[in-house]
Structures are given as C-alpha cells and as structure tokens.
Design a protein around this motif. Structure first.
Motif, PDB file in Angstrom:
ATOM      1  N   PRO A 126      -5.189   9.072  -4.471  1.00 36.99           N
ATOM      2  CA  PRO A 126      -5.433   7.747  -3.894  1.00 36.99           C
ATOM      3  C   PRO A 126      -5.273   7.731  -2.376  1.00 36.99           C
ATOM      4  O   PRO A 126      -4.454   8.458  -1.814  1.00 36.99           O
TER       5      PRO A 126
ATOM      6  N   ASP B 285       0.626  -1.126 -12.715  1.00 38.98           N
ATOM      7  CA  ASP B 285       0.176   0.217 -12.333  1.00 38.98           C
ATOM      8  C   ASP B 285       1.224   1.263 -12.687  1.00 38.98           C
ATOM      9  O   ASP B 285       2.432   0.976 -12.725  1.00 38.98           O
TER      10      ASP B 285
ATOM     11  N   GLU C  84      -4.468   2.325  -0.522  1.00 37.50           N
ATOM     12  CA  GLU C  84      -4.470   1.821  -1.901  1.00 37.50           C
ATOM     13  C   GLU C  84      -3.236   0.958  -2.149  1.00 37.50           C
ATOM     14  O   GLU C  84      -2.104   1.364  -1.894  1.00 37.50           O
ATOM     15  N   ARG C  85      -3.471  -0.267  -2.647  1.00 39.21           N
ATOM     16  CA  ARG C  85      -2.364  -1.181  -2.919  1.00 39.21           C
ATOM     17  C   ARG C  85      -1.956  -1.127  -4.388  1.00 39.21           C
ATOM     18  O   ARG C  85      -2.791  -1.007  -5.279  1.00 39.21           O
TER      19      ARG C  85
ATOM     20  N   SER D 171       0.842  -1.194   0.000  1.00 39.28           N
ATOM     21  CA  SER D 171       0.000   0.000   0.000  1.00 39.28           C
ATOM     22  C   SER D 171       0.880   1.247   0.000  1.00 39.28           C
ATOM     23  O   SER D 171       2.087   1.175   0.301  1.00 39.28           O
TER      24      SER D 171
ATOM     25  N   LYS E 284      -7.045   6.652 -10.730  1.00 45.59           N
ATOM     26  CA  LYS E 284      -7.435   6.904  -9.347  1.00 45.59           C
ATOM     27  C   LYS E 284      -6.730   8.167  -8.872  1.00 45.59           C
ATOM     28  O   LYS E 284      -5.534   8.150  -8.581  1.00 45.59           O
TER      29      LYS E 284
END
Length: 221
Positions: free
Chosen positions: A190, A200, A194-195, A163, A187
């Motif tokens: 965040p 990503d 949030e992981r 996270s 996102k």
C-alpha cells in the motif's frame, strides 16, 4: 499453483490435519500409518494411503518417497522413531523433510540429522494465542525464522482515518505494512497515502521485539 506430491508419515491429529489441508489446497497426498483402521478412514479424504510402519525402511523405499516433493514426519510423540525416519528419508534422497518435534532437544536433534524444517505445533500455537491475548486485535500470526514475525493485525480505533504516513509505523516501531485487507479487497504494498478504515486488517512484518513494542503501544491507546 503447481500441484505437488507430498507424503505424510503418521496420521495422528497433527499428521491428519496437515494431510487434509494439503489435499484441500489441491496437492497429491500420500498418507502413511501402521493403523489399518485409521487409514481406511483417511482413504476417503486423501489421494493415496499406505498401511505400514513408518520405520520400515524397505516399505518406505518401495513407496518411492525419494520422488516426492516433500515428506512430513508427523510422529513427534515417538522421539526415537521420528529421528530414525528422518535419517532414513534423507539417506534415500528425499528433497525436503519437515519433521514435528516434541521438545527443543528433539528439534535440535532433528536438525542435526538432516531435517530441512522442524516445527513444534504446540509451542507455535502457544505463541499465536499469547500474541492474540496481548494485542486483543490480532487475527493471525506466523513466525519467520527465529527472529521475525508476519502478523495480521486488526486496525485499532486509533489507526482509523489515518494514513500510513501519519502512523509512521516503520520509524516508530520498526514495523513494515506489506498489505491491507479491506473487506474482500487485498491491497498489496500500500502507498503511504493509504488511509486505514474501520474493519481493516494490516499485514505487517517485523522483528519479534518490534511486534511486542507495537502491541504495548496499541494496548495503551
């Protein structure tokens, strides 16, 4: 997005690229160059075109450039001409002038004579490439002023499954994660919980020296 009127003076590689990008973004673009053949080609892509010397004050006034939202001076290879045109545009009352510079001295002079923003495309692209080589995972890079950077950073393997709170990038490196791109999803702002998932992309903002610290740390992982 509000449609704006922008004029681009000089249809070399840089000017043509800027003009095309602005047109694709939906803005009204006037391209200006003395080369009639070049402008015939650009006429198929831009909203309006005009054939005249970029240093012809009467011609520039007749085009009503003072009414445009912004004017781009894309004739950086001719230092004297770009400085003269920048002065003319500001005297006409153009609200925002962005000028291309070929060197640091050229950039300093353009700022002194009134350019609202000065860009050095070759230098900025060099910085973009250098940072990408250092990090190995970086996807995009943009300077914010002289001291800060906004960068898209592909999540390294060491980040996956952890996270933002676990990574604690702000405390460790002075880096702020302002968004996460996860596939087609963005996102913004965040949460700390949030992981990070494989694939990503982190959008971070930080001081230039802090970005270098983060890049070095990622390189060691």
């Amino acid at each position: 997005m509000m449609r704006k009127q922008v004029a681009v003076l000089g249809m070399g590689r840089f000017g043509a690229s800027v003009a095309r990008a602005l047109t694709e973004m939906g803005h009204e673009v006037l391209g200006i160059d003395h080369d009639e053949e070049r402008m015939d080609l650009m006429a198929q892509e831009l909203t309006h075109t005009a054939v005249c010397s970029c240093t012809d004050e009467d011609a520039l006034r007749a085009l009503g450039l003072r009414n445009f939202d912004a004017v781009v001076v894309a004739i950086g290879s001719d230092v004297q001409a770009s400085i003269l045109v920048t002065v003319l545009l500001k005297e006409m009352g153009v609200r925002f002038v962005l000028a291309k510079a070929a060197s640091e001295l050229h950039a300093l002079t353009l700022r002194k004579v009134g350019a609202d923003r000065v860009v050095q495309p070759e230098r900025e692209m060099g910085a973009r490439v250098a940072h990408s080589l250092l990090a190995g995972t970086q996807t995009d890079y943009m300077t914010i002023g002289d001291r800060h950077t906004c960068v898209e950073l592909g999540a390294p393997p060491a980040f996956v499954g952890r996270s933002l709170a676990d990574l604690n990038l702000r405390a460790r490196f002075g880096v702020n994660v302002v968004a996460i791109k996860s596939g087609s999803e963005l996102k913004a702002a965040p949460a700390a919980t949030e992981r990070i998932r494989e694939g990503d992309v982190l959008v971070v903002v930080c001081a230039n020296e802090n970005l270098r610290r983060l890049e070095r740390a990622i390189g060691r992982d």
